[in-house]
Scaffold this motif. Structure first.
Motif, PDB file in Angstrom:
ATOM      1  N   ARG A 183       0.771  -1.119  -0.124  1.00  0.00           N
ATOM      2  CA  ARG A 183      -0.033   0.164  -0.049  1.00  0.00           C
ATOM      3  C   ARG A 183       0.830   1.291  -0.060  1.00  0.00           C
ATOM      4  N   SER A 184       2.022   1.241   0.833  1.00  0.00           N
ATOM      5  CA  SER A 184       2.715   2.275   0.593  1.00  0.00           C
ATOM      6  C   SER A 184       3.684   2.507  -0.729  1.00  0.00           C
ATOM      7  N   SER A 185       3.868   1.266  -1.422  1.00  0.00           N
ATOM      8  CA  SER A 185       4.593   1.293  -2.689  1.00  0.00           C
ATOM      9  C   SER A 185       3.657   1.613  -4.019  1.00  0.00           C
ATOM     10  N   PRO A 191       0.495   3.343  -5.979  1.00  0.00           N
ATOM     11  CA  PRO A 191      -0.823   4.059  -5.895  1.00  0.00           C
ATOM     12  C   PRO A 191      -2.040   3.261  -5.947  1.00  0.00           C
ATOM     13  N   ARG A 192      -3.032   4.058  -5.576  1.00  0.00           N
ATOM     14  CA  ARG A 192      -4.632   3.387  -5.598  1.00  0.00           C
ATOM     15  C   ARG A 192      -4.985   3.342  -6.946  1.00  0.00           C
ATOM     16  N   GLN A 193      -4.435   4.032  -7.789  1.00  0.00           N
ATOM     17  CA  GLN A 193      -4.830   4.056  -9.392  1.00  0.00           C
ATOM     18  C   GLN A 193      -4.542   2.912 -10.022  1.00  0.00           C
ATOM     19  N   SER A 194      -3.595   2.190  -9.547  1.00  0.00           N
ATOM     20  CA  SER A 194      -3.165   0.816 -10.351  1.00  0.00           C
ATOM     21  C   SER A 194      -4.375  -0.180 -10.260  1.00  0.00           C
ATOM     22  N   PRO A 195      -4.607  -0.692 -11.448  1.00  0.00           N
ATOM     23  CA  PRO A 195      -5.588  -1.380 -11.864  1.00  0.00           C
ATOM     24  C   PRO A 195      -6.015  -2.464 -10.851  1.00  0.00           C
ATOM     25  N   MET A 196      -4.968  -3.082 -10.213  1.00  0.00           N
ATOM     26  CA  MET A 196      -5.117  -4.630  -9.500  1.00  0.00           C
ATOM     27  C   MET A 196      -5.015  -4.150  -7.943  1.00  0.00           C
ATOM     28  N   TYR A 197      -4.859  -2.617  -7.635  1.00  0.00           N
ATOM     29  CA  TYR A 197      -4.593  -2.328  -6.173  1.00  0.00           C
ATOM     30  C   TYR A 197      -6.043  -2.920  -5.366  1.00  0.00           C
ATOM     31  N   TYR A 198      -6.959  -2.665  -5.584  1.00  0.00           N
ATOM     32  CA  TYR A 198      -8.130  -3.151  -4.509  1.00  0.00           C
ATOM     33  C   TYR A 198      -8.309  -4.592  -4.683  1.00  0.00           C
ATOM     34  N   THR A 199      -8.196  -5.248  -5.623  1.00  0.00           N
ATOM     35  CA  THR A 199      -8.273  -6.791  -5.782  1.00  0.00           C
ATOM     36  C   THR A 199      -7.233  -7.404  -4.821  1.00  0.00           C
ATOM     37  N   ILE A 200      -5.939  -6.684  -4.893  1.00  0.00           N
ATOM     38  CA  ILE A 200      -4.863  -7.402  -4.324  1.00  0.00           C
ATOM     39  C   ILE A 200      -5.047  -7.046  -2.575  1.00  0.00           C
ATOM     40  N   THR A 201      -5.580  -5.747  -2.310  1.00  0.00           N
ATOM     41  CA  THR A 201      -5.852  -5.525  -0.938  1.00  0.00           C
ATOM     42  C   THR A 201      -7.084  -6.451  -0.440  1.00  0.00           C
ATOM     43  N   LEU A 217       7.823  -9.806 -19.333  1.00  0.00           N
ATOM     44  CA  LEU A 217       7.896  -9.196 -17.905  1.00  0.00           C
ATOM     45  C   LEU A 217       9.055  -9.920 -17.096  1.00  0.00           C
ATOM     46  N   PRO A 218      10.048  -9.016 -16.721  1.00  0.00           N
ATOM     47  CA  PRO A 218      11.297  -9.529 -16.323  1.00  0.00           C
ATOM     48  C   PRO A 218      11.063  -9.998 -14.755  1.00  0.00           C
ATOM     49  N   TYR A 219      10.121  -9.731 -14.145  1.00  0.00           N
ATOM     50  CA  TYR A 219       9.781 -10.384 -12.686  1.00  0.00           C
ATOM     51  C   TYR A 219       8.804 -11.582 -12.906  1.00  0.00           C
ATOM     52  N   TRP A 220       8.364 -12.067 -13.899  1.00  0.00           N
ATOM     53  CA  TRP A 220       7.597 -13.387 -14.101  1.00  0.00           C
ATOM     54  C   TRP A 220       7.896 -14.186 -13.067  1.00  0.00           C
ATOM     55  N   TRP A 221       9.267 -14.463 -12.963  1.00  0.00           N
ATOM     56  CA  TRP A 221       9.835 -15.593 -12.370  1.00  0.00           C
ATOM     57  C   TRP A 221       9.476 -15.649 -11.023  1.00  0.00           C
ATOM     58  N   LYS A 222       9.243 -14.593 -10.219  1.00  0.00           N
ATOM     59  CA  LYS A 222       8.715 -14.594  -8.841  1.00  0.00           C
ATOM     60  C   LYS A 222       7.415 -15.112  -8.681  1.00  0.00           C
ATOM     61  N   PHE A 227       6.074 -13.271  -2.904  1.00  0.00           N
ATOM     62  CA  PHE A 227       5.092 -12.965  -3.593  1.00  0.00           C
ATOM     63  C   PHE A 227       4.505 -11.510  -3.699  1.00  0.00           C
ATOM     64  N   TYR A 228       4.601 -10.748  -2.693  1.00  0.00           N
ATOM     65  CA  TYR A 228       4.200  -9.482  -2.669  1.00  0.00           C
ATOM     66  C   TYR A 228       5.405  -8.563  -3.431  1.00  0.00           C
ATOM     67  N   SER A 229       6.628  -8.976  -3.497  1.00  0.00           N
ATOM     68  CA  SER A 229       7.628  -8.308  -4.424  1.00  0.00           C
ATOM     69  C   SER A 229       6.896  -8.566  -5.761  1.00  0.00           C
ATOM     70  N   PHE A 230       6.598  -9.547  -6.256  1.00  0.00           N
ATOM     71  CA  PHE A 230       6.084  -9.782  -7.486  1.00  0.00           C
ATOM     72  C   PHE A 230       4.700  -8.986  -7.587  1.00  0.00           C
ATOM     73  N   LEU A 231       3.873  -8.781  -6.516  1.00  0.00           N
ATOM     74  CA  LEU A 231       2.552  -8.188  -6.759  1.00  0.00           C
ATOM     75  C   LEU A 231       2.960  -6.634  -6.990  1.00  0.00           C
ATOM     76  N   ILE A 232       4.028  -6.217  -6.303  1.00  0.00           N
ATOM     77  CA  ILE A 232       4.067  -4.524  -6.249  1.00  0.00           C
ATOM     78  C   ILE A 232       4.787  -4.467  -7.706  1.00  0.00           C
ATOM     79  N   ASP A 233       5.751  -5.221  -8.019  1.00  0.00           N
ATOM     80  CA  ASP A 233       6.447  -4.974  -9.419  1.00  0.00           C
ATOM     81  C   ASP A 233       5.179  -4.925 -10.641  1.00  0.00           C
ATOM     82  N   ASP A 234       4.377  -5.728 -10.276  1.00  0.00           N
ATOM     83  CA  ASP A 234       3.348  -6.018 -11.476  1.00  0.00           C
ATOM     84  C   ASP A 234       2.356  -4.955 -11.421  1.00  0.00           C
TER      85      ASP A 234
END
Length: 331
Positions: free
Chosen positions: A137-139, A141-151, A261-266, A309-316
């Motif tokens: 949530r600190s990394s 922004p709320r405007q990200s398309p997946m923000y509320y689904t991930i929260t 996507l370079p972070y897909w492996w996560k 997992f959350y490192s992946f979610l933040i990157d994505d």
């Protein structure tokens, strides 16, 4: 010599093998040899008759530590605990293997914690999930398309780890049901999360339909276990099946995006680890030092996975936000 399987095909074969093992294990009836022993049953009956009525019961309640009363430990529970260890001592003296009691291994109680290692592991998973949710949530922004689904997914996960901690602290009818049901909710919501990420961003109606179907599936699952039969084998088989669906869906997405996507492996590492580590449940050995069993080892092993997992979610999420800002069609 036959050509080696492509990496994704090999993973699919492994997933099928995992499902087969879990379904096989689900057919095994949980052993409760210990509580079937006449010596155990007689001990409990005598203890309850002697200590859990009248003045003896009032004495027990007045001397009971507040945290024991608060977590629901009763005089009868204490009798069962003491008689369990008497029975275990007899088994050991006669050279027999350690039995289970009421479908569980004997654990040394610590304070009010019935299964100390599993309770601690569940708490650590919950704390890791909470820490990474705050970082997300600190990394992002709320405007990200997946923000509320991930929260929302994080809140469902936190709820599951809360009930897991409560269940391993004191096993009751309510805490057992909440632990099982909330675990199923996490797996189903992970499928919804995957659906939104892979299809819903371009076709919101598809994710809405899938969401409704998953809610119906969860309602049916809970209703069956609550009102028809609390079948442990069915519950494990159902969770294993939807877990494999979740695994394969995420891996398909990883494979399709491995070059862009370079972070897909996560994501790939996380889903393979989570499902692979679940196989630790099949070991099912008597607890080491009467504390650490296979279930506790499984829970402890999943704690670090939250961070990846959350490192992946933040990157994505940041990638999706930048893509949307650039006016590029979302993947």
């Amino acid at each position: 010599m036959a050509s080696p399987l492509p990496p994704f095909t090999a993973v699919c074969h492994s997933a099928v093998a995992i499902l087969a093992l879990l379904l096989l294990s689900a057919t095994v009836v949980q052993s409760s040899q210990g509580d079937k022993e006449p010596v155990y049953q007689g001990c409990v009956t005598q203890c309850v008759r002697t200590n859990c009525t009248g003045a003896r019961l009032r004495g027990f309640q007045s001397n009971q530590a507040p945290y024991m009363a608060l977590t629901g430990w009763t005089c009868r529970d204490d009798c069962r605990y003491q008689c369990m260890w008497q029975t275990v001592g007899l088994y050991q003296a006669e050279g027999h293997s350690i039995p289970q009691f009421h479908g569980k291994w004997p654990f040394a109680r610590f304070l009010c914690f019935e299964e100390p290692a599993s309770a601690l592991a569940s708490l650590l998973n919950g704390l890791a999930c909470l820490l990474m949710l705050l970082r997300y949530r600190s990394s992002v922004p709320r405007q990200s398309p997946m923000y509320y689904t991930i929260t929302a997914f994080s809140l469902v996960s936190l709820n599951a780890w809360f009930w897991s901690t409560v269940f391993h602290t004191k096993d009751t009818y309510l805490t057992e049901k909440m632990d099982y049901f909330c675990a199923s909710a996490v797996i189903l919501y992970s499928i919804y999360l995957c659906c939104v990420r892979t299809l819903g961003l371009r076709r919101p109606a598809v994710s809405s339909v899938v969401g409704v179907l998953l809610i119906l599936a969860f309602t049916s699952h809970v209703s069956y276990l609550t009102f028809i039969s609390f079948d442990y084998g069915y519950n494990m088989a159902a969770n294993a099946t939807i877990g494999i669906v979740n695994l394969l869906w995420w891996l398909c997405w990883c494979w399709q995006n491995r070059r862009t996507l370079p972070y897909w492996w996560k994501c790939g590492v996380v889903v393979v680890l989570l499902h692979g580590l679940a196989l630790l449940e099949l070991l099912d050995f008597p607890p080491l030092l009467w504390i650490l069993d296979a279930h506790a080892v499984w829970h402890l092993s999943t704690v670090p996975v939250h961070f990846l997992f959350y490192s992946f979610l933040i990157d994505d999420s940041l990638h999706l936000l930048n893509t949307e800002k650039a006016g590029v069609k979302l993947e």
